[in-house]
Design a protein around this motif. Structure first.
Motif, mmCIF file in Angstrom:
data_model
loop_
_atom_site.group_PDB
_atom_site.id
_atom_site.type_symbol
_atom_site.label_atom_id
_atom_site.label_comp_id
_atom_site.label_asym_id
_atom_site.label_seq_id
_atom_site.Cartn_x
_atom_site.Cartn_y
_atom_site.Cartn_z
ATOM 1 N N ASN A 69 0.839 -1.196 0.052
ATOM 2 C CA ASN A 69 -0.008 -0.259 -0.030
ATOM 3 C C ASN A 69 0.892 1.341 0.003
ATOM 4 N N ALA A 70 2.031 1.143 0.389
ATOM 5 C CA ALA A 70 3.034 2.340 0.386
ATOM 6 C C ALA A 70 3.728 2.401 -0.648
ATOM 7 N N GLY A 71 3.651 1.344 -1.585
ATOM 8 C CA GLY A 71 4.269 1.654 -2.897
ATOM 9 C C GLY A 71 5.569 0.826 -3.133
ATOM 10 N N VAL A 72 5.740 -0.013 -2.145
ATOM 11 C CA VAL A 72 7.035 -0.898 -2.259
ATOM 12 C C VAL A 72 6.671 -2.106 -3.006
ATOM 13 N N SER A 73 7.422 -2.459 -3.885
ATOM 14 C CA SER A 73 7.594 -3.692 -4.636
ATOM 15 C C SER A 73 8.072 -4.796 -3.705
ATOM 16 N N VAL A 74 7.278 -5.852 -3.659
ATOM 17 C CA VAL A 74 7.452 -7.098 -2.644
ATOM 18 C C VAL A 74 7.720 -8.150 -3.492
ATOM 19 N N PHE A 75 8.769 -9.168 -3.235
ATOM 20 C CA PHE A 75 9.396 -10.173 -3.925
ATOM 21 C C PHE A 75 9.691 -11.510 -3.001
ATOM 22 N N GLY A 76 9.687 -12.360 -3.656
ATOM 23 C CA GLY A 76 9.876 -13.593 -2.892
ATOM 24 C C GLY A 76 9.401 -14.823 -3.377
ATOM 25 N N TYR A 77 9.414 -15.670 -2.409
ATOM 26 C CA TYR A 77 8.732 -17.255 -2.796
ATOM 27 C C TYR A 77 7.650 -17.132 -3.773
ATOM 28 N N MET A 78 6.613 -16.165 -3.458
ATOM 29 C CA MET A 78 5.568 -16.191 -4.020
ATOM 30 C C MET A 78 5.532 -15.725 -5.454
ATOM 31 N N ASN A 79 6.943 -15.010 -6.017
ATOM 32 C CA ASN A 79 6.650 -14.433 -7.522
ATOM 33 C C ASN A 79 7.966 -14.656 -8.232
ATOM 34 N N LEU A 80 9.163 -15.238 -7.407
ATOM 35 C CA LEU A 80 10.508 -15.219 -8.205
ATOM 36 C C LEU A 80 10.522 -16.558 -8.360
ATOM 37 N N GLU A 81 11.343 -17.068 -9.355
ATOM 38 C CA GLU A 81 11.937 -18.260 -9.632
ATOM 39 C C GLU A 81 13.399 -18.775 -9.017
ATOM 40 N N PRO A 82 13.277 -19.746 -8.443
ATOM 41 C CA PRO A 82 14.747 -19.948 -7.863
ATOM 42 C C PRO A 82 15.848 -20.023 -9.088
#
Length: 226
Positions: A69-82
């Motif tokens: 909500n503050a405009g920060v892009s969030v990445f990790g286990y949910m949307n990145l490929e190892p």
């Protein structure tokens, strides 16, 4: 780079990795947003390149919706490929699988144009062998003797102690891992220590000291220049 510990442990985990341009990469966000914003390592959201989330447990992901909500892009286990390389601001990030009881990633990170590499890995019973790392922020949840002593004295919590052993990194496993790593690190910061009396900090620091020029324990409000 600079590393700030907002909080570390079973209740909440959050760190800031700041590059030479002042960009912040948030590593997990298991604290409330107002606590994150009060940390001395935080400047303003404009300077946040993104947030990396290891896994879904709330002590690592609590404020994901607020960050988005503050405009920060969030990445990790949910949307990145190892094993793929991603650019987040002026950071290069390679995620990798670690062994836990839910989907969980560790991250290899470096500032673009710089040679030093950083690894963040937590809540893992095991992780793949990674070479050439200068700085580590890595879980050391318990010491085996303390864990066994507490299990014997409080066997009614056998399910809890079993989960800790099966899904978190203990000191014996960690030292066995670093025995196989050929490069001595500049910094090893031990994180996510047990808050239930399973950790012997002195033993952790003593036994890990052979693997890095500096070994320390992640505690709230602590800062390191890497």
């Amino acid at each position: 780079m600079r590393l700030n510990c907002v909080n570390s442990g079973s209740n909440a985990n959050c760190y800031f990795l700041t590059n030479s341009a002042g960009e912040i990469l948030i590593l997990d966000c298991g604290v409330k947003l107002d606590r994150l914003m009060r940390d001395k390592g935080f400047t303003r959201f404009k300077n946040v390149a993104g947030a990396l989330i290891t896994h879904q447990h709330k002590d690592h992901s609590l404020s994901v919706p607020d960050l988005e909500n503050a405009g920060v892009s969030v990445f990790g286990y949910m949307n990145l490929e190892p094993k793929k390389r991603y650019r987040i601001g002026q950071f290069d990030v390679i995620p990798f699988y670690v062994e836990h009881d839910v989907m969980n990633y560790g991250f290899i990170i470096n500032e673009r144009g710089k040679n030093e590499r950083f690894v963040y890995a937590t809540d893992c019973a095991a992780l793949p062998l990674i070479e050439g790392i200068d700085n580590w922020l890595i879980e050391c949840n318990y010491t085996n003797e303390k864990w066994e002593e507490n299990l014997i004295n409080d066997d009614k919590k056998i399910n809890y102690y079993g989960r800790v052993f099966q899904s978190h990194m203990g000191l014996d496993t960690l030292t066995d891992y670093f025995e196989r790593v050929t490069k001595k690190a500049k910094n090893i910061i031990l994180c996510h220590l047990s808050e239930s009396g399973n950790a012997d900090k002195s033993e952790m620091l003593e036994r890990m000291s052979k693997y890095a020029e500096r070994v320390d324990i992640a505690t709230r409000n602590k800062e390191w220049i890497l």
